[in-house]
Scaffold this motif. Structure first.
Motif, PDB file in Angstrom:
ATOM      1  N   LEU A   1     121.851  50.379 143.689  1.00 62.53           N
ATOM      2  CA  LEU A   1     121.436  51.816 143.854  1.00 62.53           C
ATOM      3  C   LEU A   1     120.248  51.911 144.315  1.00 62.53           C
ATOM      4  N   VAL A   2     118.991  51.106 144.133  1.00 60.46           N
ATOM      5  CA  VAL A   2     117.876  51.206 145.010  1.00 60.46           C
ATOM      6  C   VAL A   2     118.062  51.012 146.381  1.00 60.46           C
ATOM      7  N   GLU A   3     118.967  50.043 146.777  1.00 56.69           N
ATOM      8  CA  GLU A   3     119.350  49.845 148.305  1.00 56.69           C
ATOM      9  C   GLU A   3     119.846  51.218 148.913  1.00 56.69           C
ATOM     10  N   LEU A   4     120.724  51.798 147.968  1.00 56.95           N
ATOM     11  CA  LEU A   4     121.278  53.182 148.729  1.00 56.95           C
ATOM     12  C   LEU A   4     120.113  54.408 148.755  1.00 56.95           C
ATOM     13  N   ARG A   5     119.296  54.253 147.840  1.00 55.42           N
ATOM     14  CA  ARG A   5     118.214  55.196 148.088  1.00 55.42           C
ATOM     15  C   ARG A   5     117.590  54.774 149.165  1.00 55.42           C
ATOM     16  N   VAL A   6     117.052  53.587 149.599  1.00 53.54           N
ATOM     17  CA  VAL A   6     116.671  53.282 150.959  1.00 53.54           C
ATOM     18  C   VAL A   6     117.466  53.747 152.023  1.00 53.54           C
ATOM     19  N   ARG A   7     118.672  53.493 152.016  1.00 52.64           N
ATOM     20  CA  ARG A   7     119.616  54.306 153.105  1.00 52.64           C
ATOM     21  C   ARG A   7     119.483  55.641 153.345  1.00 52.64           C
ATOM     22  N   ASP A   8     119.387  56.310 152.041  1.00 51.62           N
ATOM     23  CA  ASP A   8     119.527  57.738 152.252  1.00 51.62           C
ATOM     24  C   ASP A   8     118.076  58.123 152.871  1.00 51.62           C
ATOM     25  N   THR A   9     117.073  57.649 152.515  1.00 50.72           N
ATOM     26  CA  THR A   9     115.740  57.873 152.976  1.00 50.72           C
ATOM     27  C   THR A   9     115.688  57.718 154.410  1.00 50.72           C
ATOM     28  N   ALA A  10     116.301  56.413 154.949  1.00 55.87           N
ATOM     29  CA  ALA A  10     116.073  56.021 156.156  1.00 55.87           C
ATOM     30  C   ALA A  10     116.910  57.166 157.170  1.00 55.87           C
ATOM     31  N   GLY A  11     118.016  57.890 156.481  1.00 54.69           N
ATOM     32  CA  GLY A  11     118.632  58.857 157.289  1.00 54.69           C
ATOM     33  C   GLY A  11     118.109  60.265 156.938  1.00 54.69           C
ATOM     34  N   GLY A  12     117.272  60.421 155.891  1.00 49.08           N
ATOM     35  CA  GLY A  12     116.971  62.058 155.728  1.00 49.08           C
ATOM     36  C   GLY A  12     115.467  62.079 155.638  1.00 49.08           C
ATOM     37  N   GLY A  13     114.625  60.845 155.603  1.00 50.45           N
ATOM     38  CA  GLY A  13     113.407  61.121 155.200  1.00 50.45           C
ATOM     39  C   GLY A  13     113.033  61.289 153.832  1.00 50.45           C
ATOM     40  N   PRO A  14     111.919  61.533 153.427  1.00 49.66           N
ATOM     41  CA  PRO A  14     111.390  61.746 151.901  1.00 49.66           C
ATOM     42  C   PRO A  14     112.345  62.911 151.095  1.00 49.66           C
ATOM     43  N   ALA A  15     112.520  63.857 151.990  1.00 49.36           N
ATOM     44  CA  ALA A  15     113.186  64.965 151.554  1.00 49.36           C
ATOM     45  C   ALA A  15     114.538  64.667 150.999  1.00 49.36           C
ATOM     46  N   ALA A  16     115.147  63.595 151.503  1.00 50.19           N
ATOM     47  CA  ALA A  16     116.681  63.243 151.167  1.00 50.19           C
ATOM     48  C   ALA A  16     116.626  62.956 149.525  1.00 50.19           C
ATOM     49  N   THR A  17     115.792  62.330 149.131  1.00 42.59           N
ATOM     50  CA  THR A  17     115.775  61.852 147.846  1.00 42.59           C
ATOM     51  C   THR A  17     114.923  62.411 146.881  1.00 42.59           C
TER      52      THR A  17
END
Length: 265
Positions: free
Chosen positions: A129-145
């Motif tokens: 789950l925390v690795e998924l948040r890294v992926r989402d952040t890499a794709g969309g920046g701080p706003a993504a999460t």
């Protein structure tokens, strides 16, 4: 922040000169205002140092990809520049990983540790789950999460009653450089492996705290961290979530003051 160190770290000092030094380290994407309620209480008795992690707030960008060791080095350089031989180090979330890394790297520089809402060894599902948040952040920046983070960090009642605080925290997160924020989230995700069952173990007085409903820094993690530090105290604050120290700071300040009074001469 009132001062700037040679390496570009923005910092401020409060409290009586010559008093025992207490360092406050904020968490991922945040800054010194995390400690707004803590500084007046602690500065009555202690010299209090707050600073921005590299890549956060008013500090300069990190000189290389962030790691726990880089942030440990930043703290060492700051203490050296200020001529401080030893300090009590209080860290929240990522800051609670940094102060443990620093205690492993430089045990003679640490008088006491307070580790607040900080992660430890995760289950395989929690790690994914925390690795998924890294992926989402890499794709969309701080706003993504951001929205999901605010929901994990603050109770529904607090979010409803204090929208100005939620907005302020959200603005702080969104102000982060996307690349640096992603790398720091990677540190949060992967850095705990450096801190599990350290050999030799951390050997300073320690207080480990979290909140009952902190899903990323659970009560079980707090007890596990405390079990690995001889004599450490573990405390779980009921009802609150990850940012309980912002939501109900006095529930953290009072135990912290008692711990520091016992741990520091």
């Amino acid at each position: 922040m009132a001062e700037r160190a040679r390496d570009g770290t923005a910092y401020a000092l409060s409290g009586p000169e010559g008093g025992p030094l207490v360092v406050l380290i904020h968490g991922l994407g945040l800054a010194y205002e995390t400690w707004d309620a803590f500084i007046p209480a602690l500065a009555r008795r202690y010299r209090v140092l707050t600073y921005h992690l590299l890549g956060h707030g008013d500090s300069r960008p990190p000189p290389r990809q962030p790691t726990l060791s880089l942030f440990s080095e930043q703290l060492l350089n700051l203490l050296d520049e200020l001529g401080v031989a030893q300090a009590a180090i209080v860290g929240f979330s990522l800051g609670g990983m940094i102060n443990r890394r620093f205690a492993i790297d430089h045990p003679d520089r640490v008088a006491a540790l307070a580790i607040l809402n900080s992660p430890h060894e995760r289950s395989a599902d929690a790690q994914r789950l925390v690795e998924l948040r890294v992926r989402d952040t890499a794709g969309g920046g701080p706003a993504a999460t951001l929205q999901a983070s605010l929901e994990r960090w603050f109770t529904p009642a607090f979010r409803k009653a204090h929208p100005e605080t939620i907005e302020r925290v959200g603005r702080r997160i969104l102000a982060n450089d996307p690349e640096t924020y992603t790398y720091c989230r990677m540190v949060l995700a992967s850095g705990v492996t450096q801190l599990i069952r350290p050999d030799p173990p951390i050997g300073v007085p320690a207080l480990v705290m979290t909140c009952e409903h902190d899903s990323g820094s659970t009560p079980a993690m707090t007890r596990a961290i405390a079990a690995e530090i001889e004599g450490a105290e573990a405390l779980v604050i009921p009802h609150l979530q990850h940012c309980g120290l912002i939501e109900e700071p006095q529930l953290f300040i009072e135990p912290l003051q008692g711990f520091l009074a016992r741990a520091l001469p």
